[in-house]
Design a protein around this motif. Structure first.
Motif, PDB file in Angstrom:
ATOM      1  N   VAL A 123      -9.572  52.901  -5.413  1.00  0.00           N
ATOM      2  CA  VAL A 123      -8.515  53.208  -6.380  1.00  0.00           C
ATOM      3  C   VAL A 123      -9.100  53.752  -7.683  1.00  0.00           C
ATOM      4  O   VAL A 123     -10.307  53.633  -7.924  1.00  0.00           O
ATOM      5  CB  VAL A 123      -7.651  51.952  -6.699  1.00  0.00           C
ATOM      6  N   ASP A 124      -8.218  54.314  -8.481  1.00  0.00           N
ATOM      7  CA  ASP A 124      -8.651  54.895  -9.759  1.00  0.00           C
ATOM      8  C   ASP A 124      -8.763  53.790 -10.817  1.00  0.00           C
ATOM      9  O   ASP A 124      -7.840  52.998 -10.981  1.00  0.00           O
ATOM     10  CB  ASP A 124      -7.600  55.939 -10.193  1.00  0.00           C
ATOM     11  N   PRO A 125      -9.889  53.735 -11.541  1.00  0.00           N
ATOM     12  CA  PRO A 125     -10.054  52.673 -12.546  1.00  0.00           C
ATOM     13  C   PRO A 125      -9.041  52.771 -13.687  1.00  0.00           C
ATOM     14  O   PRO A 125      -8.787  51.783 -14.373  1.00  0.00           O
ATOM     15  CB  PRO A 125     -11.485  52.882 -13.080  1.00  0.00           C
ATOM     16  N   LEU A 180      -3.776  60.871 -10.190  1.00  0.00           N
ATOM     17  CA  LEU A 180      -5.009  60.076 -10.157  1.00  0.00           C
ATOM     18  C   LEU A 180      -5.463  59.802  -8.711  1.00  0.00           C
ATOM     19  O   LEU A 180      -4.736  60.048  -7.758  1.00  0.00           O
ATOM     20  CB  LEU A 180      -4.777  58.737 -10.858  1.00  0.00           C
ATOM     21  N   GLY A 181      -6.678  59.260  -8.598  1.00  0.00           N
ATOM     22  CA  GLY A 181      -7.165  58.762  -7.300  1.00  0.00           C
ATOM     23  C   GLY A 181      -7.749  59.805  -6.378  1.00  0.00           C
ATOM     24  O   GLY A 181      -7.947  59.550  -5.195  1.00  0.00           O
ATOM     25  N   ILE A 217       0.827  58.529 -11.486  1.00  0.00           N
ATOM     26  CA  ILE A 217       0.939  58.786 -10.040  1.00  0.00           C
ATOM     27  C   ILE A 217      -0.468  58.791  -9.473  1.00  0.00           C
ATOM     28  O   ILE A 217      -1.354  59.470 -10.001  1.00  0.00           O
ATOM     29  CB  ILE A 217       1.617  60.155  -9.778  1.00  0.00           C
ATOM     30  N   GLU A 218      -0.679  58.023  -8.399  1.00  0.00           N
ATOM     31  CA  GLU A 218      -2.027  57.956  -7.804  1.00  0.00           C
ATOM     32  C   GLU A 218      -1.954  58.184  -6.291  1.00  0.00           C
ATOM     33  O   GLU A 218      -1.136  57.573  -5.605  1.00  0.00           O
ATOM     34  CB  GLU A 218      -2.651  56.582  -8.102  1.00  0.00           C
ATOM     35  N   VAL A 219      -2.817  59.037  -5.794  1.00  0.00           N
ATOM     36  CA  VAL A 219      -2.893  59.256  -4.347  1.00  0.00           C
ATOM     37  C   VAL A 219      -3.707  58.129  -3.737  1.00  0.00           C
ATOM     38  O   VAL A 219      -4.788  57.783  -4.233  1.00  0.00           O
ATOM     39  CB  VAL A 219      -3.577  60.618  -4.032  1.00  0.00           C
ATOM     40  N   ASN A 220      -3.176  57.519  -2.680  1.00  0.00           N
ATOM     41  CA  ASN A 220      -3.928  56.462  -1.996  1.00  0.00           C
ATOM     42  C   ASN A 220      -3.683  56.589  -0.506  1.00  0.00           C
ATOM     43  O   ASN A 220      -2.556  56.484  -0.034  1.00  0.00           O
ATOM     44  CB  ASN A 220      -3.501  55.087  -2.512  1.00  0.00           C
ATOM     45  N   SER A 231       2.062  54.603  -6.170  1.00  0.00           N
ATOM     46  CA  SER A 231       1.033  54.940  -5.194  1.00  0.00           C
ATOM     47  C   SER A 231       1.647  55.888  -4.151  1.00  0.00           C
ATOM     48  O   SER A 231       2.714  55.613  -3.606  1.00  0.00           O
ATOM     49  CB  SER A 231       0.569  53.632  -4.528  1.00  0.00           C
ATOM     50  N   VAL A 232       0.954  56.987  -3.878  1.00  0.00           N
ATOM     51  CA  VAL A 232       1.542  58.006  -2.994  1.00  0.00           C
ATOM     52  C   VAL A 232       0.634  58.251  -1.781  1.00  0.00           C
ATOM     53  O   VAL A 232      -0.549  58.516  -1.940  1.00  0.00           O
ATOM     54  CB  VAL A 232       1.750  59.330  -3.771  1.00  0.00           C
TER      55      VAL A 232
END
Ligand code: ATP
Length: 264
Positions: free
Chosen positions: A146-148, A126-127, A98-101, A74-75
């Motif tokens: 969040v991204d599913p 993602l995200g 990698i997901e932007v949160n 999570s970034v």
């Protein structure tokens, strides 16, 4: 700002400059700068180096990420500003998404961070925008989105510089949560499954190295995790700060800003 190379705090000032620059570009928020200051204060107490308990936790994190079926990193803004290249290397090493949160979410900020990660070599981020269509239950802030295909279904989530509410909510969802947080007393540090009490700047390169070493040795990864006890290890970090301060006080010494020992 030009930082004289011989300045005793040159490295720390360079990091601040990097964050300020990324703040101007919209990656880091003003609140992110404040959060960094809180982290720096704890780094002073730790002696600004990776401690033994931190190393143990980094090893456990590398093992957990290597064993994970659906790992996600999570970034947020500070993480992107301080460690984009290493995050990408880590994602390649362990096959993590990698997901932007973000706590302070805006579509332009999401896209700026996505762009920064892609420039650092990320193939997929993602995200972003409508992709963050799933919700973490019982969470009020924008971080619930969040991204599913990412955090929502992940079994192991690395959450550097996180807030406590979301760490707790992710643990409640049955995920293994790995936190990187200089403050061993933060709610994040206390709620995570594996807590690395260290500066993200020092942690990420070591984590990448260990993940590359461990990824093909599942047996060793399982052994590392069986022998790792987060609460015990976290208590060790707190004890370390306590002992260090007690020793400095006993020796009637204090460390000046220039890193010298001063007799009191
Ligand atoms: P919590 O909600 O978990 O109690 P908090 O309110 O302090 O924590 P934030 O404001 O999101 O949460 O702060 C982020 C955390 O990141 C802080 O605990 C700070 O110590 C930590 N931190 C900041 N910079 C760094 C860094 N470079 N490396 C590691 N940790 C950092």
């Amino acid at each position: 700002m030009k930082i004289p190379p011989g300045h005793p705090r040159a490295e720390s000032l360079h990091i601040r400059e990097k964050l300020i620059e990324q703040c101007k570009k919209g990656v880091v928020t003003a609140a992110g700068l404040v959060a960094h200051g809180r982290g720096e204060a704890f780094d002073y107490l730790l002696g600004e180096k990776t401690t033994k308990p931190a190393l143990k936790a980094i090893e456990a994190a590398a093992a957990a990420l290597s064993l994970a079926e659906k790992p996600v990193v999570s970034v947020n803004g500070n993480v992107a500003a301080l460690g984009a290249e290493d995050i990408v290397k880590l994602s390649h090493a362990v096959g993590a998404k990698i997901e932007v949160n973000l706590f302070y979410r805006s579509s332009i900020r999401e896209r700026t961070i996505q762009e920064l990660l892609k420039k650092a070599g990320a193939r997929e981020v993602l995200g972003v925008g409508k992709d963050a269509s799933a919700r973490i239950p019982e969470l009020g802030s924008e971080r619930r989105r969040v991204d599913p295909d990412g955090i929502f279904v992940a079994d192991v989530v690395l959450v550097p510089l996180e807030d406590g509410d979301r760490s707790e909510a992710l643990v409640k969802m049955g995920k293994k949560v790995i936190a990187i947080d200089l403050n061993p007393l933060s709610r994040t540090a206390q709620k995570a499954s594996i807590t690395i009490v260290d500066n993200i700047i020092r942690t990420l390169p070591r984590l990448v190295e260990l993940a590359e070493e461990l990824r093909n040795d599942k047996k060793k990864c399982r052994m590392i995790l069986t022998n790792f006890h987060n609460r015990k290890n976290l208590a060790e970090s707190i004890r370390l700060i306590n002992n260090r301060l007690a020793k400095l006080a006993k020796e009637k010494k204090c460390v000046t800003l220039e890193g010298e020992m001063l007799e009191l």
